[in-house]
Write a protein that holds these residues in place. Sequence first.
Motif, mmCIF file in Angstrom:
data_model
loop_
_atom_site.group_PDB
_atom_site.id
_atom_site.type_symbol
_atom_site.label_atom_id
_atom_site.label_comp_id
_atom_site.label_asym_id
_atom_site.label_seq_id
_atom_site.Cartn_x
_atom_site.Cartn_y
_atom_site.Cartn_z
ATOM 1 N N ILE A 574 0.852 -1.186 0.000
ATOM 2 C CA ILE A 574 0.000 0.000 0.000
ATOM 3 C C ILE A 574 0.890 1.239 0.000
ATOM 4 O O ILE A 574 1.590 1.515 0.981
ATOM 5 N N ARG A 575 0.866 1.979 -1.093
ATOM 6 C CA ARG A 575 1.726 3.149 -1.208
ATOM 7 C C ARG A 575 1.105 4.361 -0.520
ATOM 8 O O ARG A 575 -0.108 4.545 -0.525
ATOM 9 N N VAL A 576 1.977 5.173 0.073
ATOM 10 C CA VAL A 576 1.558 6.391 0.768
ATOM 11 C C VAL A 576 1.879 7.580 -0.127
ATOM 12 O O VAL A 576 3.036 7.762 -0.529
ATOM 13 N N PRO A 577 0.885 8.403 -0.477
ATOM 14 C CA PRO A 577 1.165 9.567 -1.330
ATOM 15 C C PRO A 577 1.951 10.631 -0.572
ATOM 16 O O PRO A 577 1.570 11.026 0.532
ATOM 17 N N VAL A 578 3.039 11.063 -1.157
ATOM 18 C CA VAL A 578 3.905 12.059 -0.519
ATOM 19 C C VAL A 578 3.927 13.313 -1.388
ATOM 20 O O VAL A 578 4.200 13.242 -2.590
ATOM 21 N N ARG A 707 -3.196 16.109 -4.543
ATOM 22 C CA ARG A 707 -4.221 15.902 -5.569
ATOM 23 C C ARG A 707 -3.635 16.081 -6.975
ATOM 24 O O ARG A 707 -3.991 15.356 -7.910
ATOM 25 N N GLN A 708 -2.724 17.054 -7.118
ATOM 26 C CA GLN A 708 -2.136 17.308 -8.433
ATOM 27 C C GLN A 708 -1.131 16.233 -8.824
ATOM 28 O O GLN A 708 -1.020 15.869 -9.997
ATOM 29 N N ARG A 709 -0.418 15.694 -7.837
ATOM 30 C CA ARG A 709 0.604 14.690 -8.143
ATOM 31 C C ARG A 709 -0.012 13.311 -8.373
ATOM 32 O O ARG A 709 0.466 12.542 -9.211
ATOM 33 N N TYR A 710 -1.060 12.998 -7.623
ATOM 34 C CA TYR A 710 -1.703 11.688 -7.731
ATOM 35 C C TYR A 710 -3.115 11.907 -8.270
ATOM 36 O O TYR A 710 -4.100 11.917 -7.524
ATOM 37 N N THR A 711 -3.202 12.085 -9.571
ATOM 38 C CA THR A 711 -4.479 12.466 -10.183
ATOM 39 C C THR A 711 -5.526 11.363 -10.104
ATOM 40 O O THR A 711 -6.721 11.628 -10.291
ATOM 41 N N GLN A 712 -5.097 10.131 -9.834
ATOM 42 C CA GLN A 712 -6.067 9.036 -9.737
ATOM 43 C C GLN A 712 -6.826 9.046 -8.416
ATOM 44 O O GLN A 712 -7.825 8.338 -8.261
ATOM 45 N N LEU A 713 -6.368 9.833 -7.446
ATOM 46 C CA LEU A 713 -7.035 9.909 -6.152
ATOM 47 C C LEU A 713 -8.230 10.855 -6.225
ATOM 48 O O LEU A 713 -8.112 11.989 -6.693
ATOM 49 N N LEU A 714 -9.383 10.392 -5.718
ATOM 50 C CA LEU A 714 -10.617 11.170 -5.806
ATOM 51 C C LEU A 714 -11.243 11.326 -4.427
ATOM 52 O O LEU A 714 -11.230 10.389 -3.620
ATOM 53 N N PRO A 715 -11.823 12.485 -4.147
ATOM 54 C CA PRO A 715 -12.485 12.680 -2.849
ATOM 55 C C PRO A 715 -13.804 11.915 -2.781
ATOM 56 O O PRO A 715 -14.387 11.536 -3.799
ATOM 57 N N VAL A 716 -14.271 11.697 -1.557
ATOM 58 C CA VAL A 716 -15.574 11.058 -1.380
ATOM 59 C C VAL A 716 -16.649 11.955 -1.988
ATOM 60 O O VAL A 716 -16.507 13.183 -2.048
ATOM 61 N N GLU A 717 -17.730 11.325 -2.440
ATOM 62 C CA GLU A 717 -18.850 12.072 -3.015
ATOM 63 C C GLU A 717 -19.910 12.293 -1.947
ATOM 64 O O GLU A 717 -20.259 11.371 -1.204
#
Length: 726
Positions: A574-578, A707-717
Motif C-alpha cells: 500500500i503506497r503512501v502519497p507524498v 491531488r495534483q501529483r496523484y491524479t487518480q485519487l478522488l475525494p468522497v462524493e
Amino acid sequence: MAGPNLLIGNGEVLAKPTDRKTGGSNPSRFVYTMEQARARLAPALAEIALALDQLPAGAKPYGQGTVVMTIHPRHLAKTRMPHHLLKYANLKMLGSKGAWIVPERDLPGREKQTPQAAAEVYLAAQSDTLRMLKRLLMDDQANKELQRDFRTIERIRLLQPAERLLNLEGDDAQVDLEIVLHGEGSDDVLLDSLEAYAADCGVQVGRSKLLSVRGLVFMPAVAPRAKLDSFALFTALRAVRRLPELRMNRPTIRTQAEGEAPALPQLDCVDPSLRVVVFDGGLGVKDFGRWCKEEVPALLDSTKADYLLHGNEVTSALLFGPADQGAVLPQPYFNVEHHRVIGSANEVDVDLYDCMHRVDAVLRSGEVDFANLSLGPRMCMDDDQPHAWTAMLDRHLGKGRTFMTVAVGNDGTLQNDKGRIQPPADAVNALTVGSASSRSEFMWGRADYSCYGPGRTPGLVKPDGLAFGGTSQEPLVLLNPFARGLTGVQGTSYAAPLALRTAAGARALCAKPLTATALRALMIHKAERSENDDRRQVGWGRFASNPEDLLTCGDHEVSILYQGHIKAGGRMRIRVPVPPVAMGVKLTITATFCFSSPVDPADPVSYTQHGLTIYFKRKDDDPVPFFSLGDHEGEQELRADGNKWETVLHKTAQFEASELLDTYFDVDHGARRRGMAVENKHTASLPYVLVVTVASAKGEQIYQLVRQRYTQLLPVELRTRIRLGT
C-alpha cells in the motif's frame, strides 16, 4: 466559495498484491530434550488418568475430563503448537486461556525469573487416551513430529473444580449463577448429562435460556451454596460465576435542566434508507414519532418510568445531540428503530438472558446498519473467561456488516480494577465508548465515573475512545419528552449514542456508503489525543462530535481512505502519497488499520481468527515494523503487546520529507483457528481498511499538491444538496 477539503475515498488505487518473500521459517529450538520431557510429563499423565477414573461417572460426559496443557513460552506461534500430537491422539481442543509462568527451563541466554506469556490449552480426554499418550511418550520409535510436540509442553494437569468457581464469595444459601460449558448448544448428550448431574446436586439450570456460540454454552442456574463444590466436579464446566445485575446508566444521575426546551425540527431525516437501531428501555411517548419507531414485545408492555426516561435520553442524544445548542434542534441524519429490551418482566428475568436474546434476535436479521447498546451486565470484564454478551455481539459484528457502539459502564470510581470496562464493552468488533469530562477544547479527560481499560489481548485498547457524557459540574443537556423538558444527565449511556451519531451521520452525508469498518477506522483515526494521554483512561482519544470532521481535512494535510481485501497468507503493498515539498520540510504520517474478525470465544488467548503484520518502508531503508517499538523476539512478545492480532492498529510518526520517497506499507495477512495454523487456500480473504493522514509539521499547504501529483485519487462524493461548513 470553495468548500473544505474532502477525505480521499479511493486510496486502494495505490495498493496491489505482491509476493510475500520469506527466508524460510526458523528451525525450532527446543528447551527440553526428549528425556527431560519424559521425566516431567510421564508421572503427570499417570496421575491425571487415575484422578479421572475416580470422578463420579455422572460428572464425566462422554467419560471425559478437561486436561490443561501449558505450552512453553517459546512455542506459542501457531505453527509451533503441538497440533500433530493432538490430531494423532484424537484429543478434542475445547479452548484456551492466557497464563503468565516462570518456566522450569529456558533456552541458553534467555533464562528469566520473571513471568512470561504462555497459553493453557483445554483438552477433552478419557483416561485410556491419557495412558496411551504416556506409552507414546516413552516409545523411542514414535514419530519425530510427535516427539517434537511433546517437547513444547511445559506442564500438563487436570482442571480442578476450584478453578471453575469464580467470584462466589458470600453467605447466601441459594446463589444465582451463570454457568459456562465447553461444548455446543446442539449437543443433547452433553446437556442431558449436565441436567441430570445438576439435579443430583440440587442445582436448577435454565436450559431453555441457553446461548450457544462457537465452542461455548452459557446459561443461568440457581444452586445451593453447600453444593457448589460438588457441582464444580462436572468436567465440561469452564466457569461457574455469580450472575451480575443489569447496568443501565447506574448509578443513575439526572437533574431537571433550566431553560426553555428547543423546538423539534420540521424536517425529515437526511438518509431514511439507513437502519439505525437502539436497544434500550423504551420510549412510551410519540414526540419523536416523525423519526423514531418503537418496537415493544408483548411481555414488556408493563415497564418502569426510569427505563423510559433512559430510553428517551439515549434516543434523543442519537437523533439530535446536545439540546443546548440553539432554539431548534438540528435535522436528524437518520431515522431510529428503538427496540424495548427491558421492562417490568426483567424483575423475574434476573439473569438478563431474555434481554440478551432480544438483542440477539434483532442482530440475527443481518440488515442492521448501526446499533447502540447502553446497557448490559454490571461486572468488570474477566481476562480469562469470556462473557455471553461479548461472545454474542462479536459473533454478529465479526461479519463487518454492522457498526455498533457500546457504553463501557459507570463504575470507574471502584478500586482494585473493579472499575474496568464492563461486558460487552470488551467486544473487539464494537466501538466501545467511555465518557469525557468536558466539551472544552483543551481541558478534558476521562470522567471519573467512566470505566477504564485495558481490555484483554487482543482488544487491548479499550475503551476505543471517549465522547462527552456529562458530569455533575457540566451536565449533558438532552431533550426528554417523557420528563416534559430538558434534563441534565451524566453517564457513558449517553456518550455512546453521541459517538454513533457522528459515525452514522457521516455515512448519511455520503453519496456512496462507507462501510462499518471504514467508519470505525475513521472514528479512531480522527479522535483527538495528545502524546501523554494514557490509553487505559481515554483509549485512542476523544471522538469527533461533528460528522463532517470525519470527511474533511485542512489545507496542511491530506487524509486517504483505503479499502480492500488481502488473501490469507498473502501480502498487500500500500503506497503512501507524498507531496512534492521543499527540502527540510517535516511530514507527519498518521495511520490507522482496522478490520472485523470472526472470533473463537473459548480461546481468549487466541480470540481473533485474523491478524495483520505490517511493515513500513521508506527510501533506502529496509522495511521495519510500524506499530511496535521494535522487533519482537517471537510470538510471546507479540502476545504480550497484542499487536499482531489486534483489530485496530494506530500510530503517528514524523519524518523528513526527503526520507519518504517510495514509501509504502507491506501488509501480511495471517489466519488461525483456536490458535492453530489453518490452510490458507481454504480461508476467506480479509476485508481491511486503512486511513492515512500526511500532514506538514509547520502548516505548508499540501492537500492540493497531493491531488495534483496523484491524479487518480478522488475525494468522497457527498449526497446531492449537502454542503459542508467551511
